[in-house]
Design a protein around this motif. Structure first.
Motif, PDB file in Angstrom:
ATOM      1  N   GLY A 151      15.540  19.258  -5.067  1.00 32.94           N
ATOM      2  CA  GLY A 151      16.382  20.332  -4.561  1.00 32.94           C
ATOM      3  C   GLY A 151      16.030  21.669  -5.183  1.00 32.94           C
ATOM      4  N   ASP A 152      17.059  22.372  -5.674  1.00 27.94           N
ATOM      5  CA  ASP A 152      16.889  23.709  -6.246  1.00 27.94           C
ATOM      6  C   ASP A 152      17.302  23.697  -7.712  1.00 27.94           C
ATOM      7  N   PRO A 153      16.590  24.422  -8.592  1.00 29.22           N
ATOM      8  CA  PRO A 153      16.900  24.401 -10.026  1.00 29.22           C
ATOM      9  C   PRO A 153      18.275  24.947 -10.389  1.00 29.22           C
ATOM     10  N   MET A 175      10.611  35.891 -23.744  1.00 28.70           N
ATOM     11  CA  MET A 175       9.617  35.419 -24.716  1.00 28.70           C
ATOM     12  C   MET A 175       8.699  34.373 -24.103  1.00 28.70           C
ATOM     13  N   VAL A 176       9.251  33.509 -23.246  1.00 25.13           N
ATOM     14  CA  VAL A 176       8.434  32.485 -22.595  1.00 25.13           C
ATOM     15  C   VAL A 176       8.207  32.805 -21.119  1.00 25.13           C
ATOM     16  N   ASN A 177       8.489  34.038 -20.731  1.00 20.96           N
ATOM     17  CA  ASN A 177       8.297  34.455 -19.338  1.00 20.96           C
ATOM     18  C   ASN A 177       8.973  33.464 -18.385  1.00 20.96           C
ATOM     19  N   PHE A 178      10.246  33.165 -18.690  1.00 23.01           N
ATOM     20  CA  PHE A 178      11.000  32.181 -17.912  1.00 23.01           C
ATOM     21  C   PHE A 178      11.249  32.680 -16.490  1.00 23.01           C
ATOM     22  N   ASP A 179      11.066  31.787 -15.528  1.00 23.78           N
ATOM     23  CA  ASP A 179      11.307  32.131 -14.134  1.00 23.78           C
ATOM     24  C   ASP A 179      11.765  30.876 -13.398  1.00 23.78           C
ATOM     25  N   VAL A 180      12.453  31.084 -12.292  1.00 20.71           N
ATOM     26  CA  VAL A 180      12.927  29.989 -11.456  1.00 20.71           C
ATOM     27  C   VAL A 180      12.194  30.027 -10.125  1.00 20.71           C
ATOM     28  N   VAL A 181      11.644  28.889  -9.724  1.00 17.79           N
ATOM     29  CA  VAL A 181      10.992  28.753  -8.423  1.00 17.79           C
ATOM     30  C   VAL A 181      11.920  27.925  -7.547  1.00 17.79           C
ATOM     31  N   PRO A 182      12.597  28.552  -6.590  1.00 21.94           N
ATOM     32  CA  PRO A 182      13.616  27.834  -5.820  1.00 21.94           C
ATOM     33  C   PRO A 182      13.038  26.759  -4.921  1.00 21.94           C
ATOM     34  N   GLY A 183      13.894  25.790  -4.621  1.00 22.12           N
ATOM     35  CA  GLY A 183      13.550  24.740  -3.670  1.00 22.12           C
ATOM     36  C   GLY A 183      14.676  24.567  -2.681  1.00 22.12           C
ATOM     37  N   VAL A 184      14.461  23.762  -1.656  1.00 20.43           N
ATOM     38  CA  VAL A 184      15.497  23.529  -0.650  1.00 20.43           C
ATOM     39  C   VAL A 184      16.546  22.585  -1.239  1.00 20.43           C
ATOM     40  N   PRO A 185      17.818  23.032  -1.381  1.00 22.11           N
ATOM     41  CA  PRO A 185      18.854  22.150  -1.946  1.00 22.11           C
ATOM     42  C   PRO A 185      19.137  20.962  -1.036  1.00 22.11           C
ATOM     43  N   ALA A 186      19.692  19.908  -1.618  1.00 19.00           N
ATOM     44  CA  ALA A 186      19.950  18.687  -0.857  1.00 19.00           C
ATOM     45  C   ALA A 186      20.881  18.933   0.325  1.00 19.00           C
ATOM     46  N   ALA A 187      21.913  19.754   0.122  1.00 17.40           N
ATOM     47  CA  ALA A 187      22.850  19.992   1.229  1.00 17.40           C
ATOM     48  C   ALA A 187      22.135  20.597   2.428  1.00 17.40           C
ATOM     49  N   GLN A 188      21.217  21.520   2.170  1.00 17.27           N
ATOM     50  CA  GLN A 188      20.501  22.169   3.277  1.00 17.27           C
ATOM     51  C   GLN A 188      19.503  21.219   3.940  1.00 17.27           C
ATOM     52  N   SER A 189      18.770  20.449   3.138  1.00 16.29           N
ATOM     53  CA  SER A 189      17.806  19.526   3.746  1.00 16.29           C
ATOM     54  C   SER A 189      18.524  18.430   4.523  1.00 16.29           C
ATOM     55  N   CYS A 190      19.684  17.991   4.021  1.00 16.78           N
ATOM     56  CA  CYS A 190      20.452  16.976   4.741  1.00 16.78           C
ATOM     57  C   CYS A 190      21.131  17.572   5.969  1.00 16.78           C
ATOM     58  N   GLY A 191      21.615  18.798   5.837  1.00 14.31           N
ATOM     59  CA  GLY A 191      22.206  19.464   6.989  1.00 14.31           C
ATOM     60  C   GLY A 191      21.222  19.590   8.139  1.00 14.31           C
ATOM     61  N   ALA A 192      19.960  19.832   7.798  1.00 15.21           N
ATOM     62  CA  ALA A 192      18.931  19.947   8.823  1.00 15.21           C
ATOM     63  C   ALA A 192      18.723  18.631   9.569  1.00 15.21           C
ATOM     64  N   ARG A 193      18.953  17.512   8.880  1.00 17.08           N
ATOM     65  CA  ARG A 193      18.807  16.205   9.528  1.00 17.08           C
ATOM     66  C   ARG A 193      19.962  15.930  10.496  1.00 17.08           C
ATOM     67  N   LEU A 194      21.071  16.619  10.282  1.00 11.74           N
ATOM     68  CA  LEU A 194      22.298  16.304  11.013  1.00 11.74           C
ATOM     69  C   LEU A 194      22.594  17.252  12.167  1.00 11.74           C
ATOM     70  N   GLY A 195      21.861  18.334  12.270  1.00  8.98           N
ATOM     71  CA  GLY A 195      22.114  19.324  13.310  1.00  8.98           C
ATOM     72  C   GLY A 195      22.446  20.663  12.704  1.00  8.98           C
ATOM     73  N   ALA A 196      23.701  21.106  12.858  1.00 12.27           N
ATOM     74  CA  ALA A 196      24.106  22.403  12.318  1.00 12.27           C
ATOM     75  C   ALA A 196      25.516  22.312  11.723  1.00 12.27           C
ATOM     76  N   PRO A 197      25.685  21.518  10.659  1.00 10.44           N
ATOM     77  CA  PRO A 197      27.037  21.338  10.109  1.00 10.44           C
ATOM     78  C   PRO A 197      27.441  22.382   9.086  1.00 10.44           C
ATOM     79  N   LEU A 198      26.512  23.204   8.593  1.00 10.13           N
ATOM     80  CA  LEU A 198      26.794  24.050   7.429  1.00 10.13           C
ATOM     81  C   LEU A 198      26.730  25.548   7.713  1.00 10.13           C
ATOM     82  N   VAL A 199      26.978  25.953   8.945  1.00  8.28           N
ATOM     83  CA  VAL A 199      26.793  27.370   9.274  1.00  8.28           C
ATOM     84  C   VAL A 199      28.025  28.213   8.983  1.00  8.28           C
ATOM     85  N   ASN A 200      29.060  27.590   8.408  1.00  5.12           N
ATOM     86  CA  ASN A 200      30.239  28.346   8.009  1.00  5.12           C
ATOM     87  C   ASN A 200      30.518  28.068   6.533  1.00  5.12           C
TER      88      ASN A 200
END
Length: 324
Positions: A151-153, A175-200
């Motif tokens: 998912g996402d960090p 000091m360690v040049n920390f950064d976050v590289v986002p990913g697709v969260p589980a809710a969004q990847s699962c929502g995509a499998r189901l149609g359009a349940p998360l648009v609100n």
């Protein structure tokens, strides 16, 4: 260098640093990069096994490291399959010298990433603190390190923990040049499998979160269900916390109609993926099946969500402003 030669786990008992940090007490279990970690005095797990009173503590500070710090990235893998990973995440992992993560997530890495890494380091479930500190120690010792998660960090993951441990060591994110590289969260990847349940408006809740007590989880569920949010439920079922799922179903049924659409996605993006849409009144009985476990995400529709052509649809509200 092959991954068979470099693959390590947190069971390593090397007594001295291999990455440039000092080690003052060889009797402690130490990081591969010199940061000592406290040994557990119990064999139980606080994440679903027997109870544990272990209090993990940071075992090194920034002063223990002699090298110029490297880089630390928190990288989200998305749902699990290589094609679900963003291009930025793939490039970050290919550039990383060391990759650190939960064993299952390391095993999900594309072969090209595994082969490109100088070292892979994994820990089993509940090793969040030890592997995050390990990643930080390796970065402070001068390596370019990626700590990975599905998912996402920033969603039930380790980006925040990494910053907390950096601070406790007397280090800084820059000091360690920390950064976050986002990913697709589980809710969004699962929502995509189901149609359009998360648009609100949507609320996410983890049922098997060992860091949050159940009364707090129950309070959040009551509020989200009562206020009419779509609800995404992470980690819905574990053997040690089956009562959490049962209580969740009771709360949902208290505030939502029995025919409310519920989308269930097991193992999104993995070989054992399963997708089903059921009614809320059927949800409780599925808790004892192999459809619902810690790899499942459940999406509970709001009062306007409906099923059309085997797809969940949650209206955004355009129909009240436009004719179509």
């Amino acid at each position: 260098m092959s991954t068979d030669d470099t693959h390590t786990t947190d069971a390593s008992t090397d007594a001295e640093s291999t990455c440039g940090a000092s080690s003052d007490d060889a009797s402690e279990t130490t990081s591969k990069c010199g940061g000592s970690t406290s040994e557990s005095s119990t064999s139980g797990s606080s994440c679903g096994g027997s109870s544990s009173s272990t209090d993990e503590k940071v075992g090194s500070t920034v002063d223990d490291f002699d090298a110029d710090p490297g880089r630390l990235l928190a990288v989200g893998l998305g749902p699990g399959q290589p094609e679900g990973m963003t291009q930025r995440a793939r490039e970050a992992l290919l550039d990383a010298e060391h990759v650190v993560g939960y064993t299952t997530y390391v095993e999900l890495l594309p072969e090209e990433v595994r082969e490109a890494a100088d070292e892979l380091y994994d820990t089993p479930m509940c090793g969040e603190v030890s592997r995050t500190e390990e990643a930080i120690d390796r970065a402070l010792a001068g390596n370019d390190v990626a700590i990975i998660g599905s998912g996402d960090p920033n969603v039930y993951a380790l980006a925040g923990l990494a910053l907390e441990i950096l601070e406790s060591k007397g280090a800084t994110a820059s000091m360690v040049n920390f950064d976050v590289v986002p990913g697709v969260p589980a809710a969004q990847s699962c929502g995509a499998r189901l149609g359009a349940p998360l648009v609100n408006d949507t609320v996410s809740i983890s049922l098997s979160d060992h860091l949050t007590d159940m009364p707090t989880i129950e309070s959040r569920l009551h509020a989200a269900a009562k206020e009419g949010f779509t609800i995404s439920i992470y980690n819905p079922w574990s053997r040690k916390r089956r009562e959490n799922f049962e209580k969740c179903c009771e709360i949902l049924e208290e505030h939502r109609a029995a025919d409310t659409p519920v989308g269930i996605v097991h193992g999104a993006g993995r070989e054992d993926e399963r997708v089903e849409i059921v009614e809320l009144g059927e949800l409780a009985e599925l808790g004892e099946t192999d459809l619902i476990d810690m790899t499942t995400t459940i999406l509970v529709g709001n009062e306007e969500t409906y099923v059309w052509d085997d797809r969940m649809v949650t209206p955004r509200g355009y129909e009240s402003k436009y004719d179509y």
